[in-house]
Scaffold this motif. Structure first.
Motif, PDB file in Angstrom:
ATOM      1  N   GLY A   1       0.810  -1.211   0.000  1.00  0.00           N
ATOM      2  CA  GLY A   1       0.000   0.000   0.000  1.00  0.00           C
ATOM      3  C   GLY A   1       0.841   1.258   0.000  1.00  0.00           C
ATOM      4  O   GLY A   1       0.553   2.218  -0.725  1.00  0.00           O
ATOM      5  N   LEU A   2       1.897   1.267   0.800  1.00  0.00           N
ATOM      6  CA  LEU A   2       2.752   2.451   0.899  1.00  0.00           C
ATOM      7  C   LEU A   2       3.514   2.717  -0.401  1.00  0.00           C
ATOM      8  O   LEU A   2       3.715   3.859  -0.794  1.00  0.00           O
ATOM      9  N   ALA A   3       3.949   1.641  -1.045  1.00  0.00           N
ATOM     10  CA  ALA A   3       4.723   1.794  -2.279  1.00  0.00           C
ATOM     11  C   ALA A   3       3.843   1.743  -3.524  1.00  0.00           C
ATOM     12  O   ALA A   3       4.357   1.775  -4.645  1.00  0.00           O
ATOM     13  N   GLY A   4       2.512   1.705  -3.314  1.00  0.00           N
ATOM     14  CA  GLY A   4       1.592   1.508  -4.432  1.00  0.00           C
ATOM     15  C   GLY A   4       1.770   2.456  -5.605  1.00  0.00           C
ATOM     16  O   GLY A   4       1.941   2.010  -6.750  1.00  0.00           O
ATOM     17  N   PRO A   5       1.724   3.783  -5.410  1.00  0.00           N
ATOM     18  CA  PRO A   5       1.867   4.687  -6.556  1.00  0.00           C
ATOM     19  C   PRO A   5       3.188   4.480  -7.311  1.00  0.00           C
ATOM     20  O   PRO A   5       3.209   4.513  -8.550  1.00  0.00           O
TER      21      PRO A   5
ATOM     22  N   ILE B   1      -7.523  13.615  -2.008  1.00  0.00           N
ATOM     23  CA  ILE B   1      -7.309  14.733  -1.096  1.00  0.00           C
ATOM     24  C   ILE B   1      -6.194  15.648  -1.589  1.00  0.00           C
ATOM     25  O   ILE B   1      -6.203  16.851  -1.358  1.00  0.00           O
ATOM     26  N   GLY B   2      -5.190  15.061  -2.298  1.00  0.00           N
ATOM     27  CA  GLY B   2      -4.120  15.867  -2.865  1.00  0.00           C
ATOM     28  C   GLY B   2      -2.882  15.962  -2.011  1.00  0.00           C
ATOM     29  O   GLY B   2      -2.040  16.859  -2.222  1.00  0.00           O
ATOM     30  N   TRP B   3      -2.691  15.062  -1.054  1.00  0.00           N
ATOM     31  CA  TRP B   3      -1.500  15.066  -0.218  1.00  0.00           C
ATOM     32  C   TRP B   3      -0.343  14.385  -0.920  1.00  0.00           C
ATOM     33  O   TRP B   3      -0.531  13.580  -1.837  1.00  0.00           O
ATOM     34  N   ASP B   4       0.881  14.698  -0.471  1.00  0.00           N
ATOM     35  CA  ASP B   4       2.048  13.982  -0.996  1.00  0.00           C
ATOM     36  C   ASP B   4       2.258  12.690  -0.206  1.00  0.00           C
ATOM     37  O   ASP B   4       1.557  12.411   0.777  1.00  0.00           O
ATOM     38  N   LEU B   5       3.234  11.868  -0.652  1.00  0.00           N
ATOM     39  CA  LEU B   5       3.475  10.570  -0.034  1.00  0.00           C
ATOM     40  C   LEU B   5       3.801  10.702   1.446  1.00  0.00           C
ATOM     41  O   LEU B   5       3.301   9.947   2.284  1.00  0.00           O
ATOM     42  N   HIS B   6       4.644  11.679   1.789  1.00  0.00           N
ATOM     43  CA  HIS B   6       5.061  11.829   3.186  1.00  0.00           C
ATOM     44  C   HIS B   6       3.869  12.144   4.087  1.00  0.00           C
ATOM     45  O   HIS B   6       3.687  11.534   5.148  1.00  0.00           O
TER      46      HIS B   6
END
Length: 428
Positions: free
Chosen positions: A26-30, A245-250
């Motif tokens: 999930g974290l590395a998905g994009p 929502i438009g947030w970045d990965l961090h």
């Protein structure tokens, strides 16, 4: 009790690694989708591949607890799942390798929770099991909370492939610690022999009577709904926060980590309250199933608000508040199913419970991925997905509130709270 809690902390670390492994995709998905050129539905298929053998393995390996010591089984499982992560370090490993390693990882991790719970229940009497069970499930939240910021850093600095490598190496480190300190509890059932029958012993109960009891069925469905919700958040929350929502990965990974910490706090608080209530001389005012069911239904309502609200001032409190209450069902279901089961059959029944609720992990990534890809917009697809999750939670919560009654079921099945009580089974 010193050995009991040392074992519990070791198994907490075991569950932390277990759920860090689950969180990687999930974290590395994009980054994975961009690098491998796959759609969200294909990515959901890769996540669902993790659960292809998860449920079957949970049932099969849990059945081995009657013949093989759980210390041995836990060591074998962690070595298998650690080895399954490492092939993705190879630069040429593509979508096929990703799917294959997720299948192997799921087969190794499927039995982890039921075998760990069966093991820790061998260290504690029935009345004191709620807290150590909750501690183990805190490992799920802690695994995500630790993994989210740590693995997002690894992904940003070393690339997404090393996120798989890091969790694999950590798992090997845990295996070394378990080989040194892992041990069976004094209340663990004897393996390799038929269970004791007669005075002072607990007679086996036909599995169909346990598995078809209202307590098991509603605990299993409520857990299915809670696990569906957890798997949905684990797989799709980072993408939802980035794409909608438009947030970045961090920022997205930080929110997932904070949400996991809240889940852990809820589980721990519930475990402490359950232990306090169990040790009281007077019976609780509210049956355990009723209390858990109400909390799960509340989480379902909060999920609907989260999925349909436009304001972050509403979404964030829902995710960090009432949505976390769904996890309580996993603790209650495990302790309820252990209560209605003789010790020699406990591993099998906990494996059957995992078999059912893990289906939520198989279906939710696939269903949500298809809903998002097939919708008019990403936002519309996610809204439908959150509403589906809400409906499952409310339904599971209501059923558990009315029908999950472990003490009543245990009396009907003739399962005492401790072997020394040895009640006469109620006629069926």
């Amino acid at each position: 009790m010193r050995g009991a809690w040392r074992t519990t902390w070791l198994l907490l670390a075991f569950m932390v690694v277990n759920f860090a492994d689950k969180a990687v995709l999930g974290l590395a998905g994009p980054e994975i989708r961009a690098d491998l050129g796959i759609s969200r539905q294909e990515f959901g298929s890769a996540q669902s591949a993790f659960f292809a053998l998860f449920s079957v393995a949970a049932l099969g390996v849990s059945a081995l607890t009657k013949r093989v010591r759980t210390t041995t089984l836990l060591l074998a499982l962690v070595l298998m799942w650690s080895a399954a992560q490492l092939p993705m370090l190879w630069g040429a490993a593509g979508f096929g390798a990703l799917v294959a390693t997720r299948v192997l990882l799921g087969a190794a991790e499927g039995p982890a929770a039921p075998v760990a719970m069966h093991h820790v229940h061998g260290w504690f009497p029935q009345r004191e099991r709620a807290l150590p069970t909750a501690v183990l499930l805190v490992g799920a939240a802690a695994g995500v909370a630790v993994a989210a910021p740590a693995l997002s850093w690894v992904i940003s600095h070393w690339g997404w492939r090393w996120s798989f490598g890091v969790v694999g190496l950590v798992g090997i480190g845990w295996a070394v610690a378990w080989r040194v300190w892992g041990a069976e509890g004094p209340m663990a059932p004897v393996v390799g022999k038929e269970p004791v029958q007669g005075p002072g012993g607990v007679r086996p109960v036909p599995l169909r009577r346990i598995l078809l009891s209202p307590t098991f069925l509603t605990a299993a469905f409520g857990s299915f709904a809670a696990y569906w919700s957890m798997s949905t958040l684990l797989t799709w929350a980072p993408d939802y926060m980035e794409s909608v929502i438009g947030w970045d990965l961090h920022r997205a990974s930080t929110m997932v980590g904070v949400g996991a910490l809240v889940n852990g706090a809820v589980l721990l608080a519930h475990g402490l309250l359950a232990r306090r209530a169990a040790l009281r001389a007077t019976p609780p005012r509210l049956p355990v199933g009723a209390g858990a069911g109400m909390l799960v239904a509340t989480a379902g309502c909060a999920t609907a608000v989260f999925g349909t609200a436009d304001s972050l001032a509403v979404k964030v409190p829902m995710m960090l508040g009432p949505m976390a209450l769904a996890m309580v069902m996993l603790t209650v279901a495990a302790t309820a199913c252990a209560r209605i089961t003789p010790p020699s059959q406990r591993g099998v029944v906990l494996g059957a419970l995992t078999f059912v609720y893990a289906l939520g992990g198989i279906l939710s990534p696939l269903v949500l991925g298809g809903m998002v890809d097939g919708a008019a917009s990403v936002a519309a697809g996610y809204e439908r997905g959150w509403l589906l999750t809400s409906g499952l939670l409310v339904t599971g919560g209501v059923l558990a509130a009315f029908f999950c009654r472990p003490e009543r079921t245990a009396l009907k099945l003739g399962v005492p709270e401790s072997p020394e009580e040895a009640p006469v089974p109620v006629a069926h």
